[in-house]
Motif scaffolding. Structure first.
Motif, mmCIF file in Angstrom:
data_model
loop_
_atom_site.group_PDB
_atom_site.id
_atom_site.type_symbol
_atom_site.label_atom_id
_atom_site.label_comp_id
_atom_site.label_asym_id
_atom_site.label_seq_id
_atom_site.Cartn_x
_atom_site.Cartn_y
_atom_site.Cartn_z
ATOM 1 N N LYS A 97 29.404 31.006 30.261
ATOM 2 C CA LYS A 97 30.001 32.149 29.564
ATOM 3 C C LYS A 97 29.033 32.765 28.550
ATOM 4 C CE LYS A 97 34.793 30.537 29.958
ATOM 5 N NZ LYS A 97 36.043 30.199 29.216
ATOM 6 N N LEU A 98 27.747 32.439 28.675
ATOM 7 C CA LEU A 98 26.763 32.875 27.685
ATOM 8 C C LEU A 98 26.703 34.398 27.578
ATOM 9 C CD1 LEU A 98 24.576 31.907 25.704
ATOM 10 C CD2 LEU A 98 22.927 32.076 27.594
ATOM 11 N N PHE A 99 26.700 35.080 28.710
ATOM 12 C CA PHE A 99 26.655 36.544 28.712
ATOM 13 C C PHE A 99 27.894 37.129 29.377
ATOM 14 C CE2 PHE A 99 22.238 35.205 28.398
ATOM 15 C CZ PHE A 99 21.775 36.007 27.366
ATOM 16 N N SER A 100 29.003 36.442 29.215
ATOM 17 C CA SER A 100 30.247 36.891 29.844
ATOM 18 C C SER A 100 30.967 37.913 28.966
ATOM 19 C CB SER A 100 31.177 35.694 30.088
ATOM 20 O OG SER A 100 32.425 36.109 30.574
ATOM 21 N N ASN A 101 31.503 38.933 29.624
ATOM 22 C CA ASN A 101 32.356 39.892 28.916
ATOM 23 C C ASN A 101 33.688 40.046 29.634
ATOM 24 O OD1 ASN A 101 31.563 41.230 31.180
ATOM 25 N ND2 ASN A 101 30.486 42.899 30.141
ATOM 26 N N GLN A 102 34.050 38.992 30.375
ATOM 27 C CA GLN A 102 35.270 39.021 31.176
ATOM 28 C C GLN A 102 36.511 39.030 30.296
ATOM 29 O OE1 GLN A 102 35.786 35.690 33.860
ATOM 30 N NE2 GLN A 102 36.977 36.930 35.275
ATOM 31 N N GLU A 103 37.389 39.965 30.602
ATOM 32 C CA GLU A 103 38.655 40.031 29.898
ATOM 33 C C GLU A 103 39.619 39.038 30.530
ATOM 34 O OE1 GLU A 103 39.848 44.057 30.205
ATOM 35 O OE2 GLU A 103 38.117 44.850 29.114
ATOM 36 N N SER A 104 40.748 38.848 29.901
ATOM 37 C CA SER A 104 41.738 37.905 30.438
ATOM 38 C C SER A 104 42.187 38.357 31.825
ATOM 39 C CB SER A 104 42.953 37.831 29.507
ATOM 40 O OG SER A 104 43.533 39.113 29.354
ATOM 41 N N THR A 105 42.265 37.389 32.737
ATOM 42 C CA THR A 105 42.639 37.703 34.109
ATOM 43 C C THR A 105 44.112 38.074 34.202
ATOM 44 O OG1 THR A 105 41.027 36.054 34.842
ATOM 45 C CG2 THR A 105 42.633 36.815 36.463
ATOM 46 N N PRO A 106 44.429 39.224 34.848
ATOM 47 C CA PRO A 106 45.830 39.613 34.966
ATOM 48 C C PRO A 106 46.616 38.608 35.798
ATOM 49 C CG PRO A 106 44.421 40.988 36.357
ATOM 50 C CD PRO A 106 43.515 40.169 35.490
ATOM 51 N N LYS A 107 47.858 38.402 35.445
ATOM 52 C CA LYS A 107 48.704 37.472 36.179
ATOM 53 C C LYS A 107 49.174 38.140 37.471
ATOM 54 C CE LYS A 107 48.394 34.454 32.878
ATOM 55 N NZ LYS A 107 47.606 33.221 33.075
ATOM 56 N N GLU A 108 48.552 37.780 38.561
ATOM 57 C CA GLU A 108 48.915 38.350 39.852
ATOM 58 C C GLU A 108 48.770 37.279 40.920
ATOM 59 O OE1 GLU A 108 46.284 41.640 40.381
ATOM 60 O OE2 GLU A 108 44.491 40.405 40.561
ATOM 61 N N SER A 109 49.447 37.487 42.030
ATOM 62 C CA SER A 109 49.391 36.507 43.109
ATOM 63 C C SER A 109 48.025 36.567 43.798
ATOM 64 C CB SER A 109 50.497 36.795 44.133
ATOM 65 O OG SER A 109 50.232 38.028 44.795
ATOM 66 N N MET A 110 47.761 35.570 44.634
ATOM 67 C CA MET A 110 46.503 35.534 45.364
ATOM 68 C C MET A 110 46.361 36.759 46.259
ATOM 69 S SD MET A 110 44.810 32.596 44.678
ATOM 70 C CE MET A 110 43.955 31.955 46.107
ATOM 71 N N ILE A 111 47.460 37.152 46.918
ATOM 72 C CA ILE A 111 47.432 38.313 47.812
ATOM 73 C C ILE A 111 47.150 39.591 47.009
ATOM 74 C CG2 ILE A 111 48.744 39.718 49.429
ATOM 75 C CD1 ILE A 111 47.985 37.015 50.536
ATOM 76 N N GLN A 112 47.818 39.725 45.874
ATOM 77 C CA GLN A 112 47.579 40.891 45.028
ATOM 78 C C GLN A 112 46.144 40.923 44.521
ATOM 79 O OE1 GLN A 112 50.727 40.123 42.185
ATOM 80 N NE2 GLN A 112 51.983 41.821 42.983
ATOM 81 N N SER A 113 45.610 39.755 44.204
ATOM 82 C CA SER A 113 44.236 39.669 43.731
ATOM 83 C C SER A 113 43.260 40.093 44.817
ATOM 84 C CB SER A 113 43.930 38.232 43.295
ATOM 85 O OG SER A 113 42.673 38.144 42.682
ATOM 86 N N LEU A 114 43.519 39.673 46.053
ATOM 87 C CA LEU A 114 42.665 40.077 47.172
ATOM 88 C C LEU A 114 42.763 41.581 47.409
ATOM 89 C CD1 LEU A 114 40.778 39.328 49.502
ATOM 90 C CD2 LEU A 114 42.799 38.847 50.900
ATOM 91 N N LYS A 115 43.991 42.114 47.337
ATOM 92 C CA LYS A 115 44.177 43.552 47.536
ATOM 93 C C LYS A 115 43.458 44.363 46.464
ATOM 94 C CE LYS A 115 48.635 43.478 49.965
ATOM 95 N NZ LYS A 115 50.085 43.824 49.884
ATOM 96 N N SER A 116 43.501 43.883 45.217
ATOM 97 C CA SER A 116 42.827 44.605 44.143
ATOM 98 C C SER A 116 41.317 44.564 44.337
ATOM 99 C CB SER A 116 43.209 44.017 42.781
ATOM 100 O OG SER A 116 42.754 42.681 42.648
ATOM 101 N N GLY A 117 40.809 43.459 44.908
ATOM 102 C CA GLY A 117 39.386 43.377 45.211
ATOM 103 C C GLY A 117 38.987 44.360 46.289
ATOM 104 N N ILE A 118 39.819 44.474 47.328
ATOM 105 C CA ILE A 118 39.545 45.441 48.404
ATOM 106 C C ILE A 118 39.641 46.866 47.878
ATOM 107 C CG2 ILE A 118 40.396 46.320 50.621
ATOM 108 C CD1 ILE A 118 41.311 43.445 51.251
ATOM 109 N N HIS A 119 40.621 47.120 47.010
ATOM 110 C CA HIS A 119 40.755 48.442 46.398
ATOM 111 C C HIS A 119 39.528 48.777 45.554
ATOM 112 C CE1 HIS A 119 42.719 51.946 44.633
ATOM 113 N NE2 HIS A 119 42.371 51.491 43.435
ATOM 114 N N TYR A 120 39.015 47.782 44.857
ATOM 115 C CA TYR A 120 37.818 47.980 44.027
ATOM 116 C C TYR A 120 36.633 48.405 44.894
ATOM 117 C CZ TYR A 120 34.075 46.897 40.687
ATOM 118 O OH TYR A 120 32.972 46.968 39.868
#
Length: 429
Positions: free
Chosen positions: A191-214
């Motif tokens: 996490k030395l150079f991390s700027n990751q915000e808190s991960t949204p609470k979503e299901s695995m399927i929703q997470s995959l869909k958001s990745g494809i949308h990205y």
């Protein structure tokens, strides 16, 4: 200053740990392949072991990518590395009490592949967290450097171990290599150079869909993924065709074939060192496009000795040079793409992107191998290679047109830049 020193520590710790784990993987793969062939004499049994290493990686890569974006990357890296150690240790313990069996080897390969899939994707997605942006190019070159070293030394060490030590000793050496990598990785701050915000609470399927949308929202990334998909398919023509040409068509001596194939790893090593010492690429995508076009042309050059009569010595020297250029240009293609992903892809999506890339690469490998394995039996090799070369060039020009490059680097459209730099040689950036 403390963060910079820590980043430098990460850089060299990454190189050593990655080399240990990659070398261990290559040695294990080579040694197990030889052991299966020696034990059974069956090509099918050998191929089955490869299947157990391909299917889990293909199916689980997207899942691994999702988890990497949701869970601590260091936890996944260390858990995956521990799983690798545990898998090989379980096989060793089994062999101490029972006779070795194919089923035990297949199960080990299966669980070993699952563990290494999570480690590989988590580590790839973490590079931008381990080092600052100025060191990303060097980190990516070190990644390729470790692959090159493992590609050269893996078969050599595996062959020596297989010939001189018992299979139990062979497994112990692998366990030690992975344990060293585990200890080194446990010292790294993911996490030395991390700027990751808190991960949204979503299901695995929703997470995959958001990745494809990205991916869909980024034309450069979308086109790049499609291009990599086709590249992996067409490059199977070399994976299958090179050995077919060497063995069946020109009947090259087996010792010379080994030297020619090693030239590819040496080419990778040389270009990896080049990236490690040169200044940072200003336009990684443009550099990679030129490298892909060069690589596509090299595919066609494999057919040249099949058209022009040459002495066996000239053929050997020719393919030595071609394989060296092929391996080097592969690194010149992959390294800038890795830099682009590390710098331009949001940290919250990087794991999913690498997971999708891994799935595409591994998914088309068996398809391409089967397809070209059939084609080489019915169509002249030179025709296949020239066709693939042309299709690769056309695919690259179609998926990476000038407008896509300029959308990533708007200053390329600047008249001032054209005036200062009216021509640019291949691989300049």
């Amino acid at each position: 200053m403390a963060m910079q020193r820590r980043a430098t520590f990460h850089l060299y710790t990454f190189l050593v740990s990655k080399t240990c784990s990659t070398l261990g993987s290559n040695v294990y793969t080579f040694g197990m392949s030889m052991f299966i062939l020696a034990m059974t004499g069956s090509a099918f049994s050998f191929a089955a072991n490869l299947i157990f290493s391909i299917i889990p990686r293909t199916l689980l890569s997207p899942v691994a990518g999702i988890l990497v974006d949701r869970v601590s990357k260091k936890f996944i890296v260390l858990t995956g590395q521990f799983g690798t150690i545990l898998s090989i240790s379980a096989l060793l313990i089994y062999m101490m009490f029972f006779d070795i069996s194919l089923l035990a080897i297949y199960l080990t390969t299966f669980f070993y592949t699952i563990s290494s899939t999570f480690t590989t994707i988590a580590f790839s997605a973490s590079i931008g967290n381990l080092v600052d942006s100025e060191r990303i190019q060097k980190a990516m070159s070190f990644n390729q450097l470790s692959l090159s070293i493992a590609g050269i030394l893996g078969p050599m060490i595996g062959g020596m171990l297989f010939g001189f030590v018992s299979i139990q000793t062979f497994l112990v050496i692998n366990i030690v290599a992975y344990s060293i990598a585990f200890v080194l990785e446990s010292t790294m701050n993911f996490k030395l150079f991390s700027n990751q915000e808190s991960t949204p609470k979503e299901s695995m399927i929703q997470s995959l869909k958001s990745g494809i949308h990205y991916i869909k929202e980024m034309p450069v990334l979308k086109n790049l993924l499609f291009l990599m998909l086709w590249l992996n398919l067409f490059f199977s023509s070399i994976t299958v065709g090179a050995n077919f040409i060497f063995v069946q068509i020109i009947e090259m001596d087996y010792k010379l074939i080994g030297i020619v194939e090693a030239a590819s790893a040496i080419g990778m090593l040389v270009i990896s060192l080049y990236f490690a010492v040169r200044s940072n690429l200003q336009y990684p995508l443009l550099f990679s496009k030129r490298a892909i076009l060069t690589l596509s042309t090299i595919v066609g050059t494999f057919a040249f000795p099949l058209f022009v009569p040459m002495t066996s010595t000239i053929v050997f020297i020719y393919y030595l040079m071609v394989m060296f250029c092929f391996g080097g240009t592969l690194v010149a293609t992959n390294t800038p793409i890795g830099i682009l992903i590390q710098k331009d892809v949001d940290e919250n999506y990087r794991g999913r992107i690498y997971g999708i890339i891994e799935m595409c690469a591994m998914g088309l490998t068996p398809i391409g191998t089967l397809l070209f394995g059939l084609l080489y039996d019915v169509i002249p090799a030179q025709l296949i290679l020239l066709t693939c070369s042309i299709l690769l060039i056309l695919t690259t020009l179609f998926l990476m047109p000038r407008r896509i490059i300029e959308s990533a680097y708007p200053d390329l459209k600047s008249p001032e830049r054209k005036e200062i730099n009216p021509t640019s040689p291949p691989f300049s950036s």
